[in-house]
Scaffold this active site. Structure first.
Site, PDB file in Angstrom:
ATOM      1  N   SER A  10       2.666   4.903  -3.902  1.00 39.19           N
ATOM      2  CA  SER A  10       2.179   5.969  -3.030  1.00 39.19           C
ATOM      3  C   SER A  10       2.438   5.733  -1.548  1.00 39.19           C
ATOM      4  CB  SER A  10       0.683   6.188  -3.249  1.00 39.19           C
ATOM      5  OG  SER A  10      -0.063   5.080  -2.783  1.00 39.19           O
TER       6      SER A  10
ATOM      7  N   LYS B  39      -3.929   3.831   2.101  1.00 39.55           N
ATOM      8  CA  LYS B  39      -3.313   5.075   2.586  1.00 39.55           C
ATOM      9  C   LYS B  39      -3.209   5.008   4.106  1.00 39.55           C
ATOM     10  CE  LYS B  39      -3.647   6.843  -1.622  1.00 39.55           C
ATOM     11  NZ  LYS B  39      -2.445   6.986  -2.490  1.00 39.55           N
TER      12      LYS B  39
END
Length: 264
Positions: A83, A154
């Site tokens: 990701s 993230k």
């Protein structure tokens, strides 16, 4: 027979016990073959005990230092998914600073590690092997093994109060369009349009590989409350890739991307 002859005969008499020789004394004080003197054996045992004691002390000190560093300074984590490509690759070992946000402010663009929020659903299941799980958790707790299974990584896009939106494949924060050089080449800034205001004490996060990142966008209900991450869930800021050696580098927050974004 003269006295000299008598003395000579006595000296040569094997049955005469009135005289002792050095060999006789040596025999009396010697030990059986293979026998270790008690004093020497005791010293040997004390030496082994001392070495063992020192090894235990060193191990305890090392574990304590590792725990303190992990708790207050930095902690290693590993990257299990794609990701955050190409900023972070699968298998990377990263160093996470505990000074952010505990002792320094968060900034847009920071790459952060956080525990999975309750609004994102239950965390991934742990190993069914209880012994393996306990050993792994223990080594992770003291900082010997890197964390990662119950944490996510993230990039921070929006701070509390920020208006984060994507329209026509253009990401905007507080009305300012972002040029995002950290995105994986070829991916779109977003798959669907959205617009949210980040709630107080929460942040909005997105992966650099937007096509393969299940982040704040996928968990939100349009209000910004479910997809955003509580600041209390943040473990720290990713400052470097430590392993493999071919990828050892600092992790850029790209402050220039957000320098024109006004604060709310």
């Amino acid at each position: 027979m003269t006295n000299d002859s008598a003395d000579s005969a006595k000296a040569n008499d094997p049955h005469d016990t009135s005289r002792s020789t050095p060999d006789d004394a040596k025999v009396d004080d010697s030990y059986a073959p293979g026998e270790v003197p008690e004093k020497q054996d005791a010293q040997h045992k004390r030496g082994k005990a001392s070495v063992l004691k020192e090894a235990i002390v060193v191990a305890v000190i090392a574990l304590t230092l590792s725990f303190l560093v992990k708790t207050f300074v930095a902690q290693p984590f590993y990257i299990p998914s794609q990701s955050m490509e190409n900023t972070l690759d699968i298998g990377d070992r990263i160093v996470v600073s505990k000074f952010t946000p505990q002792h320094s402010d968060l900034h847009r663009g920071d790459v952060v590690v956080f525990s999975q929020p309750a609004t994102w659903g239950p965390p991934p299941p742990e190993s069914s092997n209880a012994v393996k799980r306990v050993v792994k958790d223990g080594l992770t707790f003291v900082g010997i093994l890197p964390g990662g299974a119950q944490h996510l990584v993230k990039r921070l896009i929006g701070l509390p109060g920020d208006e984060v939106a994507c329209s026509g494949q253009k990401m905007k924060v507080n009305g300012v369009t972002l040029n995002e050089p950290y995105l994986k080449p070829g991916v779109k800034p977003c798959q669907t349009d959205f617009s949210v205001t980040v709630p107080k004490d929460r942040i909005w996060v997105m992966g650099d590989n937007r096509d393969s990142s299940y982040d704040s966008r996928g968990h939100d209900d349009g209000t910004g409350s479910k997809g955003s991450v509580p600041e209390s869930d943040i473990t720290g800021q990713v400052v470097a890739v430590a392993w493999p050696l071919t990828r050892m580098q600092s992790v850029d927050a790209h402050p220039a991307t957000f320098e024109k974004v006004p604060n709310k």
